[in-house]
Design a protein around this motif. Structure first.
Motif, PDB file in Angstrom:
ATOM      1  N   VAL A  53      19.365  47.724  14.113  1.00 16.23           N
ATOM      2  CA  VAL A  53      20.448  48.683  13.896  1.00 16.23           C
ATOM      3  C   VAL A  53      20.638  48.833  12.392  1.00 16.23           C
ATOM      4  O   VAL A  53      20.951  47.860  11.704  1.00 16.23           O
ATOM      5  N   VAL A  54      20.410  50.041  11.874  1.00 13.09           N
ATOM      6  CA  VAL A  54      20.498  50.298  10.435  1.00 13.09           C
ATOM      7  C   VAL A  54      21.757  51.119  10.150  1.00 13.09           C
ATOM      8  O   VAL A  54      21.941  52.197  10.709  1.00 13.09           O
ATOM      9  N   ALA A  55      22.620  50.598   9.276  1.00  9.21           N
ATOM     10  CA  ALA A  55      23.806  51.333   8.846  1.00  9.21           C
ATOM     11  C   ALA A  55      23.406  52.268   7.715  1.00  9.21           C
ATOM     12  O   ALA A  55      22.946  51.828   6.659  1.00  9.21           O
ATOM     13  N   ILE A  80      14.860  51.342  17.160  1.00  7.39           N
ATOM     14  CA  ILE A  80      15.470  51.482  15.838  1.00  7.39           C
ATOM     15  C   ILE A  80      16.640  52.452  15.936  1.00  7.39           C
ATOM     16  O   ILE A  80      16.460  53.609  16.313  1.00  7.39           O
ATOM     17  N   ALA A  81      17.841  51.988  15.616  1.00  9.47           N
ATOM     18  CA  ALA A  81      19.029  52.843  15.612  1.00  9.47           C
ATOM     19  C   ALA A  81      19.403  53.143  14.168  1.00  9.47           C
ATOM     20  O   ALA A  81      19.629  52.222  13.376  1.00  9.47           O
ATOM     21  N   LEU A  82      19.447  54.415  13.806  1.00  4.37           N
ATOM     22  CA  LEU A  82      19.889  54.840  12.483  1.00  4.37           C
ATOM     23  C   LEU A  82      21.301  55.403  12.622  1.00  4.37           C
ATOM     24  O   LEU A  82      21.488  56.520  13.098  1.00  4.37           O
ATOM     25  N   LEU A  83      22.286  54.608  12.238  1.00  2.00           N
ATOM     26  CA  LEU A  83      23.686  54.979  12.426  1.00  2.00           C
ATOM     27  C   LEU A  83      24.234  55.596  11.151  1.00  2.00           C
ATOM     28  O   LEU A  83      24.482  54.900  10.160  1.00  2.00           O
ATOM     29  N   GLU A  84      24.419  56.900  11.133  1.00  2.00           N
ATOM     30  CA  GLU A  84      24.972  57.576   9.966  1.00  2.00           C
ATOM     31  C   GLU A  84      26.495  57.433   9.974  1.00  2.00           C
ATOM     32  O   GLU A  84      27.166  57.838  10.914  1.00  2.00           O
ATOM     33  N   VAL A  85      27.029  56.831   8.907  1.00  2.00           N
ATOM     34  CA  VAL A  85      28.439  56.470   8.828  1.00  2.00           C
ATOM     35  C   VAL A  85      29.088  57.199   7.656  1.00  2.00           C
ATOM     36  O   VAL A  85      28.542  57.231   6.548  1.00  2.00           O
ATOM     37  N   GLU A  86      30.272  57.775   7.888  1.00  2.00           N
ATOM     38  CA  GLU A  86      30.981  58.532   6.861  1.00  2.00           C
ATOM     39  C   GLU A  86      31.924  57.672   6.031  1.00  2.00           C
ATOM     40  O   GLU A  86      32.594  58.173   5.128  1.00  2.00           O
ATOM     41  N   LEU A  87      32.014  56.382   6.296  1.00  2.00           N
ATOM     42  CA  LEU A  87      32.941  55.513   5.585  1.00  2.00           C
ATOM     43  C   LEU A  87      32.574  55.389   4.105  1.00  2.00           C
ATOM     44  O   LEU A  87      31.397  55.451   3.742  1.00  2.00           O
ATOM     45  N   LEU A 112      25.913  47.430  21.241  1.00  2.00           N
ATOM     46  CA  LEU A 112      26.193  47.040  19.861  1.00  2.00           C
ATOM     47  C   LEU A 112      26.076  48.235  18.922  1.00  2.00           C
ATOM     48  O   LEU A 112      26.943  48.451  18.061  1.00  2.00           O
ATOM     49  N   ALA A 113      25.026  49.021  19.068  1.00  2.00           N
ATOM     50  CA  ALA A 113      24.841  50.185  18.203  1.00  2.00           C
ATOM     51  C   ALA A 113      25.942  51.216  18.421  1.00  2.00           C
ATOM     52  O   ALA A 113      26.493  51.783  17.465  1.00  2.00           O
ATOM     53  N   ALA A 114      26.294  51.454  19.684  1.00  2.00           N
ATOM     54  CA  ALA A 114      27.331  52.442  19.989  1.00  2.00           C
ATOM     55  C   ALA A 114      28.708  51.963  19.555  1.00  2.00           C
ATOM     56  O   ALA A 114      29.612  52.777  19.329  1.00  2.00           O
ATOM     57  N   ALA A 115      28.883  50.641  19.417  1.00  2.00           N
ATOM     58  CA  ALA A 115      30.181  50.089  19.021  1.00  2.00           C
ATOM     59  C   ALA A 115      30.558  50.488  17.603  1.00  2.00           C
ATOM     60  O   ALA A 115      31.737  50.470  17.237  1.00  2.00           O
ATOM     61  N   ALA A 116      29.580  50.846  16.787  1.00  2.00           N
ATOM     62  CA  ALA A 116      29.876  51.207  15.398  1.00  2.00           C
ATOM     63  C   ALA A 116      30.833  52.387  15.320  1.00  2.00           C
ATOM     64  O   ALA A 116      31.758  52.399  14.497  1.00  2.00           O
ATOM     65  N   ARG A 117      30.642  53.389  16.159  1.00  2.00           N
ATOM     66  CA  ARG A 117      31.536  54.559  16.147  1.00  2.00           C
ATOM     67  C   ARG A 117      32.937  54.173  16.563  1.00  2.00           C
ATOM     68  O   ARG A 117      33.920  54.665  16.017  1.00  2.00           O
ATOM     69  N   LEU A 118      33.057  53.271  17.528  1.00  2.00           N
ATOM     70  CA  LEU A 118      34.371  52.807  17.973  1.00  2.00           C
ATOM     71  C   LEU A 118      35.074  52.034  16.860  1.00  2.00           C
ATOM     72  O   LEU A 118      36.243  52.298  16.542  1.00  2.00           O
ATOM     73  N   LEU A 119      34.386  51.090  16.256  1.00  2.00           N
ATOM     74  CA  LEU A 119      35.001  50.224  15.248  1.00  2.00           C
ATOM     75  C   LEU A 119      35.390  50.988  13.990  1.00  2.00           C
ATOM     76  O   LEU A 119      36.344  50.597  13.299  1.00  2.00           O
ATOM     77  N   THR A 120      34.680  52.073  13.700  1.00  2.00           N
ATOM     78  CA  THR A 120      35.009  52.877  12.516  1.00  2.00           C
ATOM     79  C   THR A 120      36.441  53.377  12.565  1.00  2.00           C
ATOM     80  O   THR A 120      37.126  53.464  11.535  1.00  2.00           O
ATOM     81  N   HIS A 121      36.933  53.694  13.764  1.00  2.00           N
ATOM     82  CA  HIS A 121      38.294  54.208  13.905  1.00  2.00           C
ATOM     83  C   HIS A 121      39.348  53.161  13.550  1.00  2.00           C
ATOM     84  O   HIS A 121      40.511  53.511  13.302  1.00  2.00           O
ATOM     85  N   CYS A 265      24.178  57.855  22.556  1.00  2.00           N
ATOM     86  CA  CYS A 265      23.350  56.672  22.385  1.00  2.00           C
ATOM     87  C   CYS A 265      23.067  56.450  20.899  1.00  2.00           C
ATOM     88  O   CYS A 265      22.706  57.386  20.182  1.00  2.00           O
ATOM     89  N   GLY A 266      23.232  55.216  20.435  1.00  2.00           N
ATOM     90  CA  GLY A 266      22.984  54.920  19.041  1.00  2.00           C
ATOM     91  C   GLY A 266      21.515  54.884  18.680  1.00  2.00           C
ATOM     92  O   GLY A 266      21.153  55.027  17.518  1.00  2.00           O
ATOM     93  N   PHE A 267      20.628  54.720  19.662  1.00  2.00           N
ATOM     94  CA  PHE A 267      19.202  54.596  19.382  1.00  2.00           C
ATOM     95  C   PHE A 267      18.464  55.930  19.456  1.00  2.00           C
ATOM     96  O   PHE A 267      17.676  56.247  18.573  1.00  2.00           O
ATOM     97  N   CYS A 268      18.704  56.708  20.483  1.00  2.00           N
ATOM     98  CA  CYS A 268      17.989  57.981  20.595  1.00  2.00           C
ATOM     99  C   CYS A 268      18.879  59.189  20.322  1.00  2.00           C
ATOM    100  O   CYS A 268      18.395  60.322  20.316  1.00  2.00           O
ATOM    101  N   ALA A 269      20.195  58.946  20.112  1.00  2.00           N
ATOM    102  CA  ALA A 269      21.174  59.994  19.794  1.00  2.00           C
ATOM    103  C   ALA A 269      21.415  60.969  20.945  1.00  2.00           C
ATOM    104  O   ALA A 269      22.069  61.993  20.756  1.00  2.00           O
ATOM    105  N   ALA A 270      20.913  60.652  22.125  1.00  2.00           N
ATOM    106  CA  ALA A 270      21.147  61.542  23.268  1.00  2.00           C
ATOM    107  C   ALA A 270      22.593  61.424  23.731  1.00  2.00           C
ATOM    108  O   ALA A 270      23.143  60.320  23.802  1.00  2.00           O
ATOM    109  N   PRO A 271      23.242  62.552  24.048  1.00  2.00           N
ATOM    110  CA  PRO A 271      24.613  62.484  24.569  1.00  2.00           C
ATOM    111  C   PRO A 271      24.623  61.949  25.980  1.00  2.00           C
ATOM    112  O   PRO A 271      23.622  62.023  26.706  1.00  2.00           O
ATOM    113  N   VAL A 272      25.758  61.375  26.346  1.00  2.00           N
ATOM    114  CA  VAL A 272      25.899  60.882  27.721  1.00  2.00           C
ATOM    115  C   VAL A 272      25.855  62.058  28.685  1.00  2.00           C
ATOM    116  O   VAL A 272      26.507  63.088  28.467  1.00  2.00           O
TER     117      VAL A 272
END
Length: 280
Positions: A53-55, A80-87, A112-121, A265-272
Motif C-alpha cells: 500500500v503506497v501513500a 499494489i495499491a496507490l492511494l492518492e491522498v489530499e492531506l 487496510l487500503a480502503a481504510a485510508a479514505r475513512l481515517l482521513t476524515h 477498492c484501494g487496489f484496482c480503484a473499481a467502485p463497489v
C-alpha cells in the motif's frame, strides 16, 4: 509478514508509539533509481509482504507519480495499491503511521487500503501561516489576501476535514474548529517563530498530548510559504482505530475479488457494484 506500507519520502515516516508498529518502506526516487531498480524494489516487496500500500501525496512531482503508475502497469499486479491522498504533508505522515499500526491487525489488505479514505476524515490538518497570499489549496478571500502583506499578520488555516481560515489577533475569526474526539497533536516548525500551536491551539482542542516533529520537505510548497508551523491532530490509539475500521460493512470487489470497506477498492480503484434489485 504484514502488508507493506510504503511512502515516497523518509520525512513521512514518524516514530512509532510502540514497538509493535512496523516501519514504513521508503521507495527510491526516480531521480536516484532507474526504472529497472524501481521494478526490482517493488517485486521484492510483493514477494516479502504479499501486498503493498503506497501513500501518494497529491503534491508529489509528476515524475514520481508517473514512475509509480508505470511500475504498477508493467508488473500488471493487483497487489499494489496507490492511494492518492489530499492531506497536507504532516497529516499524511500521521495517516501513514495509522496504517502502519493497523497493518499488524487482522484486517485483509483490501480493507487496510480502503481504510485510508475513512481515517482521513478523522485527521484535522492545518498550519499557522505568516501569509496566505499564494495559498491556492483552500479558498482565500480578498481581505485575507490583502492582510497577508501586513507585517506580523498570522493565519490559522485548516485544510482537513473541512477548509477553514482565520486571522489571529484583534479582529480575527477565532480558533479553527477542532476534533470532537480524543486526539494527539503533532506540529512541525518552519520559518515562523510562534508558540501558538502548543500554547493555545492544543488546549482549545483538548488534545491528549503534543509532539514535535521535523517539518516535511514538501510542507513549504504545499502551504505556499516557508513562514509556517504545520500541525495535525489524529487518533493515536490503535484500539480506537481498529474499532472504527471494523465497524464499517465489508464488501467484495467485483473486479479483483479483494475484501474492502467504503465505495471503492484501494487496489484496482473499481467502485463497489450497486446491489442487484430483487426480481418481483
Amino acid at each position: 509478514m504484514p502488508t507493506a506500507i510504503a511512502v515516497t519520502s523518509p520525512d513521512l515516516v514518524l516514530p512509532a508509539a510502540d514497538r509493535h508498529t512496523p516501519p514504513a518502506v521508503v521507495l527510491q526516487s526516480p531521480e536516484e533509481t532507474p526504472l529497472e531498480g524501481s521494478l526490482a524494489e517493488m517485486t521484492g516487496l510483493i514477494e516479502r509482504h504479499g501486498y503493498v500500500v503506497v501513500a501518494v501525496s497529491s503534491a508529489l512531482p509528476a515524475a514520481v507519480t508517473r514512475r509509480l503508475h508505470t511500475v504498477r502497469a508493467i508488473l500488471e499486479s493487483d497487489r499494489i495499491a496507490l492511494l492518492e491522498v489530499e492531506l497536507p504533508p504532516l497529516g499524511l505522515a500521521l495517516l501513514v503511521r495509522q496504517l502502519r499500526q493497523l497493518s499488524v491487525c487482522d484486517f485483509s489488505p483490501g480493507v487496510l487500503a480502503a481504510a485510508a479514505r475513512l481515517l482521513t476524515h478523522y485527521i484535522h490538518a492545518g498550519a499557522l501561516l505568516g501569509s496566505v497570499a499564494r495559498l491556492d489549496r483552500i479558498p482565500v478571500g480578498l481581505k485575507a489576501h490583502a492582510r497577508s502583506f501586513l507585517r506580523g499578520t498570522q493565519f490559522a488555516v485548516l485544510a482537513n476535514p473541512r477548509p477553514h481560515l482565520a486571522k489571529l489577533g484583534p479582529g480575527g475569526a477565532g480558533m479553527p474548529p477542532g476534533p470532537e474526539f480524543t486526539t494527539q497533536l503533532t506540529f512541525a516548525r518552519g520559518q515562523l517563530t510562534s508558540e501558538w500551536v502548543a500554547a493555545e491551539l492544543a488546549p482549545a482542542w483538548q488534545v491528549q498530548g503534543v509532539l514535535e516533529a521535523p517539518l516535511p520537505a514538501d510542507s513549504a510548497a504545499w502551504w505556499a510559504t516557508s513562514r509556517l508551523v504545520e500541525f495535525a491532530a489524529a487518533i493515536p490509539d490503535v484500539s480506537v482505530l481498529y474499532q472504527l475500521v471494523a465497524s464499517v460493512r465489508r464488501a467484495r470487489c467485483h473486479w479483483c475479488g479483494l475484501e474492502l470497506i467504503g465505495d471503492r477498492c484501494g487496489f484496482c480503484a473499481a467502485p463497489v457494484a450497486p446491489p442487484v434489485a430483487a426480481v418481483p
